[in-house]
Motif scaffolding. Structure first.
Motif, PDB file in Angstrom:
ATOM      1  N   SER A  60     -28.709 -40.346 -42.670  1.00 16.96           N
ATOM      2  CA  SER A  60     -28.750 -38.888 -42.532  1.00 16.96           C
ATOM      3  C   SER A  60     -27.394 -38.317 -42.949  1.00 16.96           C
ATOM      4  CB  SER A  60     -29.034 -38.508 -41.079  1.00 16.96           C
ATOM      5  OG  SER A  60     -27.906 -38.831 -40.270  1.00 16.96           O
ATOM      6  N   ALA A  61     -27.308 -37.001 -43.033  1.00 15.79           N
ATOM      7  CA  ALA A  61     -26.043 -36.350 -43.387  1.00 15.79           C
ATOM      8  C   ALA A  61     -24.967 -36.688 -42.365  1.00 15.79           C
ATOM      9  CB  ALA A  61     -26.239 -34.839 -43.491  1.00 15.79           C
ATOM     10  N   GLU A  62     -25.317 -36.680 -41.091  1.00 14.31           N
ATOM     11  CA  GLU A  62     -24.330 -36.972 -40.045  1.00 14.31           C
ATOM     12  C   GLU A  62     -23.896 -38.435 -40.083  1.00 14.31           C
ATOM     13  OE1 GLU A  62     -21.540 -35.749 -37.845  1.00 14.31           O
ATOM     14  OE2 GLU A  62     -23.021 -34.334 -38.600  1.00 14.31           O
ATOM     15  N   GLN A  63     -24.827 -39.336 -40.371  1.00 16.66           N
ATOM     16  CA  GLN A  63     -24.469 -40.748 -40.493  1.00 16.66           C
ATOM     17  C   GLN A  63     -23.540 -40.974 -41.686  1.00 16.66           C
ATOM     18  OE1 GLN A  63     -28.546 -42.107 -40.620  1.00 16.66           O
ATOM     19  NE2 GLN A  63     -28.308 -43.183 -38.666  1.00 16.66           N
ATOM     20  N   LEU A  64     -23.815 -40.301 -42.790  1.00 14.25           N
ATOM     21  CA  LEU A  64     -22.927 -40.403 -43.956  1.00 14.25           C
ATOM     22  C   LEU A  64     -21.533 -39.876 -43.628  1.00 14.25           C
ATOM     23  CD1 LEU A  64     -25.189 -39.338 -46.959  1.00 14.25           C
ATOM     24  CD2 LEU A  64     -23.970 -41.502 -46.708  1.00 14.25           C
ATOM     25  N   ARG A  65     -21.468 -38.741 -42.940  1.00  9.67           N
ATOM     26  CA  ARG A  65     -20.169 -38.146 -42.578  1.00  9.67           C
ATOM     27  C   ARG A  65     -19.372 -39.124 -41.707  1.00  9.67           C
ATOM     28  NH1 ARG A  65     -18.275 -33.375 -43.097  1.00  9.67           N
ATOM     29  NH2 ARG A  65     -20.300 -32.461 -43.527  1.00  9.67           N
ATOM     30  N   THR A  66     -20.025 -39.717 -40.727  1.00  6.97           N
ATOM     31  CA  THR A  66     -19.351 -40.676 -39.841  1.00  6.97           C
ATOM     32  C   THR A  66     -18.865 -41.889 -40.621  1.00  6.97           C
ATOM     33  OG1 THR A  66     -20.677 -39.957 -37.955  1.00  6.97           O
ATOM     34  CG2 THR A  66     -19.660 -42.136 -37.791  1.00  6.97           C
ATOM     35  N   LEU A  67     -19.703 -42.418 -41.480  1.00  2.00           N
ATOM     36  CA  LEU A  67     -19.331 -43.576 -42.292  1.00  2.00           C
ATOM     37  C   LEU A  67     -18.153 -43.254 -43.207  1.00  2.00           C
ATOM     38  CD1 LEU A  67     -19.864 -46.461 -43.261  1.00  2.00           C
ATOM     39  CD2 LEU A  67     -21.552 -45.513 -44.844  1.00  2.00           C
ATOM     40  N   LEU A  68     -18.201 -42.092 -43.855  1.00  4.24           N
ATOM     41  CA  LEU A  68     -17.117 -41.719 -44.760  1.00  4.24           C
ATOM     42  C   LEU A  68     -15.804 -41.494 -44.010  1.00  4.24           C
ATOM     43  CD1 LEU A  68     -19.107 -39.347 -47.117  1.00  4.24           C
ATOM     44  CD2 LEU A  68     -18.056 -41.524 -47.755  1.00  4.24           C
ATOM     45  N   LYS A  69     -15.868 -40.917 -42.821  1.00  3.91           N
ATOM     46  CA  LYS A  69     -14.646 -40.633 -42.063  1.00  3.91           C
ATOM     47  C   LYS A  69     -14.057 -41.877 -41.400  1.00  3.91           C
ATOM     48  CE  LYS A  69     -14.354 -36.049 -40.578  1.00  3.91           C
ATOM     49  NZ  LYS A  69     -14.530 -35.051 -39.530  1.00  3.91           N
ATOM     50  N   LYS A  70     -14.928 -42.760 -40.896  1.00  3.64           N
ATOM     51  CA  LYS A  70     -14.452 -43.912 -40.130  1.00  3.64           C
ATOM     52  C   LYS A  70     -14.422 -45.213 -40.919  1.00  3.64           C
ATOM     53  CE  LYS A  70     -15.758 -42.149 -35.637  1.00  3.64           C
ATOM     54  NZ  LYS A  70     -16.461 -42.427 -34.386  1.00  3.64           N
ATOM     55  N   GLY A  71     -15.211 -45.282 -41.999  1.00  2.00           N
ATOM     56  CA  GLY A  71     -15.303 -46.532 -42.735  1.00  2.00           C
ATOM     57  C   GLY A  71     -16.121 -47.547 -41.951  1.00  2.00           C
ATOM     58  N   LYS A  72     -16.069 -48.797 -42.413  1.00  2.00           N
ATOM     59  CA  LYS A  72     -16.823 -49.850 -41.737  1.00  2.00           C
ATOM     60  C   LYS A  72     -16.078 -51.160 -41.919  1.00  2.00           C
ATOM     61  CE  LYS A  72     -20.732 -50.775 -43.622  1.00  2.00           C
ATOM     62  NZ  LYS A  72     -22.112 -50.877 -44.076  1.00  2.00           N
ATOM     63  N   ASN A  73     -15.838 -51.833 -40.814  1.00  2.00           N
ATOM     64  CA  ASN A  73     -15.184 -53.133 -40.849  1.00  2.00           C
ATOM     65  C   ASN A  73     -15.956 -54.059 -39.922  1.00  2.00           C
ATOM     66  OD1 ASN A  73     -13.471 -55.212 -41.321  1.00  2.00           O
ATOM     67  ND2 ASN A  73     -11.723 -54.346 -40.249  1.00  2.00           N
ATOM     68  N   SER A  74     -16.993 -54.666 -40.458  1.00  2.00           N
ATOM     69  CA  SER A  74     -17.899 -55.509 -39.689  1.00  2.00           C
ATOM     70  C   SER A  74     -17.918 -56.910 -40.286  1.00  2.00           C
ATOM     71  CB  SER A  74     -19.306 -54.892 -39.744  1.00  2.00           C
ATOM     72  OG  SER A  74     -20.278 -55.827 -39.359  1.00  2.00           O
ATOM     73  N   PRO A  75     -17.974 -57.936 -39.449  1.00  2.00           N
ATOM     74  CA  PRO A  75     -18.026 -59.299 -39.984  1.00  2.00           C
ATOM     75  C   PRO A  75     -19.343 -59.629 -40.686  1.00  2.00           C
ATOM     76  CG  PRO A  75     -18.167 -59.327 -37.583  1.00  2.00           C
ATOM     77  CD  PRO A  75     -17.923 -57.908 -37.999  1.00  2.00           C
ATOM     78  N   THR A  76     -20.380 -58.828 -40.442  1.00  2.00           N
ATOM     79  CA  THR A  76     -21.695 -59.128 -41.029  1.00  2.00           C
ATOM     80  C   THR A  76     -22.074 -58.224 -42.190  1.00  2.00           C
ATOM     81  OG1 THR A  76     -22.785 -57.685 -39.424  1.00  2.00           O
ATOM     82  CG2 THR A  76     -22.552 -60.017 -38.841  1.00  2.00           C
TER      83      THR A  76
END
Length: 105
Positions: A60-76
């Motif tokens: 969703s738009a909100e999920q994209l905004r969160t991902l873009l602002k926080k990034g992702k650092n997951s082992p999987t």
């Protein structure tokens, strides 16, 4: 018949040209921020992460905004840097562009 076919072809070509000119800020950000090093868009780019033109069906738009602002650092999952240095307007432009892309299977 030939005239109408030519008219349809010209209209289609104009639509393609117009779509390439839409969202110039988002397209510039995608290139300047290095998104295509990992993501594919419209047939070019990297294969490390999900294609950008698959995102509209996934987030969703909100999920994209969160991902873009926080990034992702997951082992999987593949790493994605945070783009919290972008302005809210730039984020809005980018999200609007991504959500408007036709979904690729």
């Amino acid at each position: 018949m030939k005239k109408s076919l030519l008219t349809i072809l010209l209209v289609a070509m104009a639509a393609v040209a117009a779509s390439a000119d839409r969202h110039p800020v988002a397209r510039k950000l995608i290139h300047s921020q290095g998104c295509l090093a990992c993501h594919r868009l419209e047939g070019s780019g990297g294969d490390f992460a999900v294609p950008l033109d698959a995102g509209s069906s996934r987030l969703s738009a909100e999920q994209l905004r969160t991902l873009l602002k926080k990034g992702k650092n997951s082992p999987t999952e593949p790493f994605m840097p945070a783009y919290n240095h972008l302005s809210e307007e730039e984020l809005d432009q980018l999200i609007q562009f991504l959500l408007g892309l036709p979904t690729k299977p």
